[in-house]
Write an enzyme that holds these catalytic residues in place. Structure first.
Site, PDB file in Angstrom:
ATOM      1  CB  SER A 132      -0.879  -0.009   1.256  1.00  9.02           C
ATOM      2  OG  SER A 132      -1.411   1.268   1.492  1.00  9.02           O
ATOM      3  CD  GLU A 134      -2.040   5.160   5.094  1.00  8.99           C
ATOM      4  OE1 GLU A 134      -2.546   6.221   4.676  1.00  8.99           O
ATOM      5  OE2 GLU A 134      -1.496   5.081   6.208  1.00  8.99           O
ATOM      6  CE1 TYR A 156      -4.113  -1.704   5.593  1.00 10.69           C
ATOM      7  CE2 TYR A 156      -3.129   0.379   4.908  1.00 10.69           C
ATOM      8  CZ  TYR A 156      -3.704  -0.836   4.593  1.00 10.69           C
ATOM      9  OH  TYR A 156      -3.871  -1.188   3.273  1.00 10.69           O
TER      10      TYR A 156
HETATM   11  P1  NAP Z   1     -11.579  -4.394   1.778  1.00  9.47           P
HETATM   12  O1  NAP Z   1     -12.725  -4.048   0.906  1.00  9.47           O
HETATM   13  O2  NAP Z   1     -11.540  -3.893   3.177  1.00  9.47           O
HETATM   14  O3  NAP Z   1     -11.443  -6.001   1.794  1.00  9.47           O
HETATM   15  C1  NAP Z   1     -10.644  -6.665   2.734  1.00  9.47           C
HETATM   16  C2  NAP Z   1     -10.894  -8.153   2.609  1.00  9.47           C
HETATM   17  O4  NAP Z   1     -10.106  -8.849   3.594  1.00  9.47           O
HETATM   18  C3  NAP Z   1     -12.356  -8.567   2.885  1.00  9.47           C
HETATM   19  O5  NAP Z   1     -12.694  -9.617   2.012  1.00  9.47           O
HETATM   20  C4  NAP Z   1     -12.295  -9.073   4.316  1.00  9.47           C
HETATM   21  O6  NAP Z   1     -13.310  -9.991   4.634  1.00  9.47           O
HETATM   22  C5  NAP Z   1     -10.949  -9.768   4.276  1.00  9.47           C
HETATM   23  N1  NAP Z   1     -10.401 -10.036   5.615  1.00  9.47           N
HETATM   24  C6  NAP Z   1     -10.267  -9.188   6.653  1.00  9.47           C
HETATM   25  N2  NAP Z   1      -9.695  -9.820   7.699  1.00  9.47           N
HETATM   26  C7  NAP Z   1      -9.484 -11.100   7.322  1.00  9.47           C
HETATM   27  C8  NAP Z   1      -8.933 -12.250   7.955  1.00  9.47           C
HETATM   28  N3  NAP Z   1      -8.527 -12.210   9.233  1.00  9.47           N
HETATM   29  N4  NAP Z   1      -8.841 -13.402   7.252  1.00  9.47           N
HETATM   30  C9  NAP Z   1      -9.289 -13.467   5.975  1.00  9.47           C
HETATM   31  N5  NAP Z   1      -9.843 -12.421   5.318  1.00  9.47           N
HETATM   32  C10 NAP Z   1      -9.915 -11.251   5.989  1.00  9.47           C
HETATM   33  O7  NAP Z   1     -10.195  -3.930   1.103  1.00  9.47           O
HETATM   34  P2  NAP Z   1      -9.880  -3.574  -0.439  1.00  9.47           P
HETATM   35  O8  NAP Z   1     -10.091  -2.112  -0.624  1.00  9.47           O
HETATM   36  O9  NAP Z   1     -10.551  -4.533  -1.319  1.00  9.47           O
HETATM   37  O10 NAP Z   1      -8.301  -3.805  -0.479  1.00  9.47           O
HETATM   38  C11 NAP Z   1      -7.752  -5.071  -0.808  1.00  9.47           C
HETATM   39  C12 NAP Z   1      -6.342  -5.161  -0.272  1.00  9.47           C
HETATM   40  O11 NAP Z   1      -5.539  -4.136  -0.839  1.00  9.47           O
HETATM   41  C13 NAP Z   1      -6.218  -4.970   1.234  1.00  9.47           C
HETATM   42  O12 NAP Z   1      -5.146  -5.777   1.688  1.00  9.47           O
HETATM   43  C14 NAP Z   1      -5.867  -3.513   1.390  1.00  9.47           C
HETATM   44  O13 NAP Z   1      -5.182  -3.298   2.604  1.00  9.47           O
HETATM   45  C15 NAP Z   1      -4.975  -3.312   0.182  1.00  9.47           C
HETATM   46  N6  NAP Z   1      -4.938  -1.963  -0.391  1.00  9.47           N
HETATM   47  C16 NAP Z   1      -6.098  -1.319  -0.686  1.00  9.47           C
HETATM   48  C17 NAP Z   1      -6.060  -0.081  -1.275  1.00  9.47           C
HETATM   49  C18 NAP Z   1      -7.317   0.674  -1.613  1.00  9.47           C
HETATM   50  O14 NAP Z   1      -7.232   1.890  -1.844  1.00  9.47           O
HETATM   51  N7  NAP Z   1      -8.462   0.010  -1.725  1.00  9.47           N
HETATM   52  C19 NAP Z   1      -4.809   0.512  -1.577  1.00  9.47           C
HETATM   53  C20 NAP Z   1      -3.644  -0.198  -1.281  1.00  9.47           C
HETATM   54  C21 NAP Z   1      -3.721  -1.443  -0.699  1.00  9.47           C
HETATM   55  P3  NAP Z   1     -14.780  -9.482   5.125  1.00  9.47           P
HETATM   56  O15 NAP Z   1     -15.541  -9.161   3.864  1.00  9.47           O
HETATM   57  O16 NAP Z   1     -15.277 -10.668   5.851  1.00  9.47           O
HETATM   58  O17 NAP Z   1     -14.559  -8.272   5.992  1.00  9.47           O
HETATM   59  N1  GDD Z   2     -12.294   7.352   6.332  1.00 13.16           N
HETATM   60  C1  GDD Z   2     -12.386   8.684   6.475  1.00 13.16           C
HETATM   61  N2  GDD Z   2     -13.516   9.197   7.040  1.00 13.16           N
HETATM   62  N3  GDD Z   2     -11.378   9.472   6.053  1.00 13.16           N
HETATM   63  C2  GDD Z   2     -11.509  10.807   6.181  1.00 13.16           C
HETATM   64  C3  GDD Z   2     -12.650  11.392   6.739  1.00 13.16           C
HETATM   65  C4  GDD Z   2     -13.704  10.545   7.202  1.00 13.16           C
HETATM   66  O1  GDD Z   2     -14.728  10.985   7.726  1.00 13.16           O
HETATM   67  N4  GDD Z   2     -12.496  12.734   6.703  1.00 13.16           N
HETATM   68  C5  GDD Z   2     -11.309  12.984   6.145  1.00 13.16           C
HETATM   69  N5  GDD Z   2     -10.698  11.822   5.831  1.00 13.16           N
HETATM   70  C6  GDD Z   2      -9.345  11.695   5.266  1.00 13.16           C
HETATM   71  C7  GDD Z   2      -8.442  10.749   6.056  1.00 13.16           C
HETATM   72  O2  GDD Z   2      -7.919  11.411   7.216  1.00 13.16           O
HETATM   73  C8  GDD Z   2      -7.384  10.437   5.015  1.00 13.16           C
HETATM   74  O3  GDD Z   2      -6.391  11.418   5.000  1.00 13.16           O
HETATM   75  C9  GDD Z   2      -8.165  10.500   3.693  1.00 13.16           C
HETATM   76  O4  GDD Z   2      -9.428  11.118   3.980  1.00 13.16           O
HETATM   77  C10 GDD Z   2      -8.433   9.140   3.063  1.00 13.16           C
HETATM   78  O5  GDD Z   2      -9.002   8.292   4.030  1.00 13.16           O
HETATM   79  P1  GDD Z   2      -9.575   6.837   3.666  1.00 13.16           P
HETATM   80  O6  GDD Z   2     -10.564   6.950   2.567  1.00 13.16           O
HETATM   81  O7  GDD Z   2     -10.010   6.205   4.938  1.00 13.16           O
HETATM   82  O8  GDD Z   2      -8.316   6.095   3.023  1.00 13.16           O
HETATM   83  P2  GDD Z   2      -6.801   5.969   3.500  1.00 13.16           P
HETATM   84  O9  GDD Z   2      -5.978   6.776   2.534  1.00 13.16           O
HETATM   85  O10 GDD Z   2      -6.635   6.254   4.936  1.00 13.16           O
HETATM   86  O11 GDD Z   2      -6.522   4.420   3.293  1.00 13.16           O
HETATM   87  C11 GDD Z   2      -6.965   3.767   2.099  1.00 13.16           C
HETATM   88  O12 GDD Z   2      -5.962   3.852   1.122  1.00 13.16           O
HETATM   89  C12 GDD Z   2      -4.748   3.137   1.436  1.00 13.16           C
HETATM   90  C13 GDD Z   2      -3.769   3.363   0.263  1.00 13.16           C
HETATM   91  O13 GDD Z   2      -3.132   4.587   0.421  1.00 13.16           O
HETATM   92  C14 GDD Z   2      -7.310   2.324   2.469  1.00 13.16           C
HETATM   93  O14 GDD Z   2      -7.953   1.717   1.379  1.00 13.16           O
HETATM   94  C15 GDD Z   2      -6.064   1.511   2.786  1.00 13.16           C
HETATM   95  O15 GDD Z   2      -6.416   0.125   2.928  1.00 13.16           O
HETATM   96  C16 GDD Z   2      -5.070   1.672   1.624  1.00 13.16           C
HETATM   97  O16 GDD Z   2      -3.905   0.930   1.877  1.00 13.16           O
END
Ligand code: NAP
Ligand code: GDD
Length: 344
Positions: A132, A134, A156
């Site tokens: 990520s 992050e 995280y």
């Molecule tokens: P998400 O919607 O939160 O999905 C997370 C998945 O992990 C869900 O299927 C969840 O199951 C499963 N899970 C959670 N805890 C588990 C456990 N203990 N054992 C097995 N499965 C478990 O996340 P996403 O946005 O699709 O992201 C996919 C991956 O990419 C994650 O690893 C995330 O950290 C990473 N990532 C995401 C982003 C982004 O912007 N979306 C960016 C960079 C990296 P449930 O449905 O049961 O909760």
């Molecule tokens: N969730 C959330 N809720 N975020 C908020 C809010 C709120 O009410 N208000 C402001 N934010 C700001 C957060 O402080 C952060 O700076 C930004 O919006 C994005 O927040 P999220 O959408 O929660 O995403 P993230 O960037 O913290 O994390 C996501 O992206 C990562 C990749 O950079 C997640 O999907 C992570 O799993 C992923 O790795």
């Protein structure tokens, strides 16, 4: 020969798009789901309840190493995509040990399972780790690329950094075909409702239809590089089709603030966000990541990958889908009111 893939996190946003992509490419797709008191399969229902069920689901959990070994031994996949994680940054401050166990050590458990089975069978298993942006946290250079030093700012981010380095380490120590995709934020109509983009599109559309009055957010000045999840899973797949494993940044190379996301979303609905959005410090984080902007040149050159969806198209897609959801909600509410009136 039909290829077999195992996707952890298949019930999540990315898992659902990746399962669709792999099925469209003719894979036999297996997904790991954890047990819960509800189905939790809304995002993949079309893949499991169709006329011809296509996706094979298995109970399992990244906290259960023996179960992972058993499952991989049974499925014998050629490709494993590790998308499972406790993926919410804010929640990781409340549940740091749990996040470390699942997001960090869970990756190690899966790698160990793959190493065991691969050693026994002699068949290569390619591995994708969902790293990520992050991990860049308090960024030391902008834009961020594969060589940018990491500085995570949340439990995280730290857990993902462990998952990233243990994957690199298993590649270098044991010759595993293991690649990490360093993905910047990616969104979609299937995004979890507590991530900021979806929280905004869900609330704005409900406000438009009179179902909600205000939207409370945290830091409006945070800036992110937001892409479409459907485009990003293509990058994951391409990484595992390379002869050599490697790590790649996947990003749009465009930057917008949370405030700009609000402006764009509300104006799409002919509303002014300033009339509805209020800041609530409850949504601030103990340590914030102010800016993430990716440089995906390496993926563009070596994988031939590039984003297909613009920021405006992404917002439109999410607003349209949430408007439909809010209309259904309103219709249900009206039906219930009419029923109560008739009964009175
Ligand atoms: P998400 O919607 O939160 O999905 C997370 C998945 O992990 C869900 O299927 C969840 O199951 C499963 N899970 C959670 N805890 C588990 C456990 N203990 N054992 C097995 N499965 C478990 O996340 P996403 O946005 O699709 O992201 C996919 C991956 O990419 C994650 O690893 C995330 O950290 C990473 N990532 C995401 C982003 C982004 O912007 N979306 C960016 C960079 C990296 P449930 O449905 O049961 O909760
Ligand atoms: N969730 C959330 N809720 N975020 C908020 C809010 C709120 O009410 N208000 C402001 N934010 C700001 C957060 O402080 C952060 O700076 C930004 O919006 C994005 O927040 P999220 O959408 O929660 O995403 P993230 O960037 O913290 O994390 C996501 O992206 C990562 C990749 O950079 C997640 O999907 C992570 O799993 C992923 O790795």
């Amino acid at each position: 020969m039909q290829r077999r893939a195992l996707v952890t996190g298949v019930t999540g946003q990315d898992g659902s798009y990746l399962a669709e992509l792999l099925l469209s490419k003719g894979y036999e797709v297996h997904g790991l789901r954890r047990r819960s008191s509800t189905f939790g399969t809304q995002r993949i229902e079309h893949l499991i309840f169709g006329e011809k069920p296509q996706l094979h689901l298995h109970y399992g959990d990244l906290s259960d190493g023996n179960g992972l070994v058993r499952l991989i031994r049974e499925i014998r996949p050629q490709e494993v995509y590790n998308l499972a994680a406790q993926s919410h940054v804010r929640v990781s401050f409340d549940q740091p040990a749990y996040t470390a166990d699942v997001t960090a050590v869970g990756t190690l458990r899966l790698l160990e399972a793959i190493r065991d089975v691969q050693d026994d069978t002699g068949e290569q298993i390619r591995f994708y780790q969902a790293s990520s942006s992050e991990m860049y946290g308090k960024v030391v250079e902008t834009p961020q690329k594969e060589t940018t030093p990491f500085y995570p700012r949340s439990p995280y981010g730290v857990a993902k950094l462990y998952g990233h380095w243990i994957t690199v380490n298993y590649r270098e120590s044991y010759g595993l075909h293991a690649s990490c995709g360093i993905l910047f934020n990616h969104e979609s109509p299937r995004r979890g409702e507590t991530f900021v983009t979806r929280k905004i599109t869900r609330a704005a559309t409900r406000i438009k239809l009179g179902l909600q009055e205000k939207l409370y957010l945290g830091n409006l000045d945070a800036q992110r590089d937001w892409g479409f999840a459907g485009d990003y899973v293509e990058g994951m797949w391409r990484m595992l089709q390379q002869d050599k494993p490697d790590d790649y940044v996947i990003a749009t190379n465009e930057l917008y603030s949370v405030r700009e996301f609000c402006e764009k979303t509300f104006s799409r609905l002919d509303l002014d966000y300033q009339d509805f959005v209020e800041v609530d410090p409850r949504y601030y984080r103990p340590a914030e990541v102010d800016l993430l902007l990716g440089d995906s040149t390496k993926a563009r050159k070596r994988l031939g990958w590039k984003p297909q969806t613009s920021f405006d198209q992404l917002v439109d897609m999410m607003v349209e889908s949430d408007l439909e959801l809010a209309s259904q909600e309103k219709a249900l509410a009206n039906r219930d009111t009419a029923r109560v009136r008739r009964a009175a």
